[in-house]
Design an enzyme around this catalytic site. Structure first.
Site, PDB file in Angstrom:
ATOM      1  N   THR A 174      -4.688 -43.243   2.406  1.00 30.49           N
ATOM      2  CA  THR A 174      -4.165 -43.599   3.789  1.00 30.49           C
ATOM      3  C   THR A 174      -4.897 -42.777   4.703  1.00 30.49           C
ATOM      4  O   THR A 174      -5.478 -41.708   4.260  1.00 30.49           O
ATOM      5  CB  THR A 174      -2.773 -43.153   3.787  1.00 30.49           C
ATOM      6  OG1 THR A 174      -2.123 -44.028   2.905  1.00 30.49           O
ATOM      7  CG2 THR A 174      -2.221 -43.239   5.154  1.00 30.49           C
ATOM      8  N   ASP A 205       5.593 -45.496   3.479  1.00 31.99           N
ATOM      9  CA  ASP A 205       6.097 -44.603   4.541  1.00 31.99           C
ATOM     10  C   ASP A 205       5.276 -44.930   5.775  1.00 31.99           C
ATOM     11  O   ASP A 205       6.046 -44.513   7.024  1.00 31.99           O
ATOM     12  CB  ASP A 205       5.915 -43.187   4.071  1.00 31.99           C
ATOM     13  CG  ASP A 205       4.476 -42.730   3.735  1.00 31.99           C
ATOM     14  OD1 ASP A 205       4.007 -43.588   3.300  1.00 31.99           O
ATOM     15  OD2 ASP A 205       4.029 -42.026   4.524  1.00 31.99           O
TER      16      ASP A 205
END
Ligand code: GLY
Length: 304
Positions: A174, A205
Site C-alpha cells: 500500500t 483499512d
C-alpha cells in the site's frame, strides 16, 4: 511553518532485489510532493501528487501493479484528508481508475458525501470525466503470476500471504503520504489494491477514515499500511493522532501504536506520521518499510 513531507510504499518482507525500485519510487513521490510544498502549494495537493506518482509506479500495490481479486480483477481503495476542517473523501472497491486518490479528492470536493464505493464510485468517476482504464493497463505480469500461483493452491488462506501471524507478509505495498504546508495544515492520503486474491468487494483499512489515514491540525497526519483486517480493528491512524494529542512526540506515537497493533490483534504493519509541529516519524513491525521524507530544511532521506 516550514513545509515537509513523508511517504511510504508499504511495510512487508520486501525482497532485496526490489529494494532499489521501492526506494526509487518513494524518493520520486517525496520529491514530487515536496516541489509543490516548496512553491507554496497546499499539503492536500502535495499528498495527492505524491500518491499519484506511486499509483503510476507498478512497484507498488496501488493503481498500476495492484493485487488481483478472486475474479482476477483490480479493485482499488483510497482516501485523502485535510486537517484544518477534517474534510475527507474516500473510494472503495472501485475499478477502471488509475488514480483512486484523485477520485477520493473529487468525492470530497464535488459531492455532499465522504465516500463512494464500487459501481457508484465508477459512475461518479465517469461523470467527472476521469479516464476509464481497462484492467490490463493496471495489471503486471508479476501480479498475474502470483494470482495464478494462489489459484493453483487447493485452498487459499489469506494468512498464507499476509497475516496477523508470525509469518512475515509476502505481498506488495500500500502507498501513502503525509505533509504539512506553510499554513500549518496537515494532510494525509493512502491508496491500495488491497490483498492478493481478496474476495470481490473486500475493503481494507485504507479508505476508512481513522484506520488507513487521518489528518487533524491539532495533532497529526497519519497514513497506515499492513493487513487491513488488523489495522481497522484498532482504528490505527486515529490511534496515533490520539497519542500525539495527549502529548506524545511523532516517533513515540508511531512506535506505541505499532506495539498496540501487535499486542492487541497480532497485527503486522507500519505507519508514517507528521505532527502539527512538522516533526515526522515512521514505525513498523515488519522486516521492511519503504519510506522517503523531505524535512523542513529540504533534506531528503530514503529508507527501507
Ligand atoms: N492495508 C491495505 C489493505 O489491507 O487493504
Amino acid at each position: 511553518m516550514r513545509p515537509s513531507i513523508i511517504v511510504h510504499g508499504g511495510a512487508w518482507d520486501i525482497p532485496t532485489e526490489v529494494h532499489e525500485a521501492h526506494k526509487h519510487g518513494c524518493r520520486t513521490a517525496a520529491e514530487t510532493g515536496y516541489a509543490i510544498l516548496a512553491s507554496g502549494g497546499s499539503s492536500l495537493d502535495a499528498v495527492e501528487a505524491a500518491v499519484r506518482s506511486m499509483e503510476e509506479d507498478a512497484t507498488f500495490d496501488a493503481g498500476k501493479g495492484s493485487h488481483l481479486n478472486r475474479e482476477g480483477e483490480v479493485e482499488l481503495d483510497a482516501i485523502i484528508m485535510e486537517g484544518a476542517e477534517l474534510r475527507f473523501g474516500a473510494v472503495a472497491a472501485v475499478q477502471h481508475v488509475l488514480h483512486p486518490v484523485t477520485l477520493a479528492r473529487l468525492v470530497m470536493e464535488r459531492t455532499e458525501h465522504c465516500m463512494l464505493v464500487g459501481e457508484g464510485a465508477l459512475r461518479f468517476a465517469r461523470s467527472v470525466g476521469m479516464e476509464s482504464v481497462p484492467v490490463h493497463d493496471l495489471l503486471t505480469e508479476w501480479e498475474r503470476e502470483r494470482w495464478e500461483q494462489i489459484r493453483g493452491r487447493k485452498r487459499f488462506e489469506q494468512r498464507d500471504v499476509f497475516a496477523g501471524s508470525a509469518a512475515p507478509p509476502q505481498c506488495n505495498g500500500t502507498v501513502g503520504a503525509v505533509a504539512i504546508d506553510g499554513n500549518g495544515t496537515v494532510s494525509a492520503a493512502t491508496s491500495t489494491g488491497g490483498t492478493p486474491n481478496k474476495m470481490v468487494g473486500r475493503v481494507g483499512d485504507s479508505p476508512l477514515v481513522g484506520c488507513g489515514a487521518y489528518a487533524d491540525n491539532s495533532s497529526a497526519g497519519v497514513s497506515a499500511t499492513g493487513l487491513g483486517e488488523s489495522l481497522m480493528k484498532v482504528v490505527m491512524a486515529r490511534h496515533v493522532c490520539d497519542l500525539v494529542e495527549k502529548g506524545a512526540g511523532a516517533q513515540r506515537a508511531a512506535d506505541e501504536s505499532v506495539s498496540y497493533l501487535e499486542q492487541k490483534v497480532r497485527g503486522l504493519g507500519g505507519v508514517i506520521v507528521m505532527d502539527r509541529g512538522g516533526e515526522s516519524a515512521f514505525s513498523h513491525n515488519t522486516p521492511h518499510m519503504a519510506v522517503a521524507s523531505v524535512d523542513g530544511k529540504g533534506k531528503m532521506r530514503v529508507r527501507i
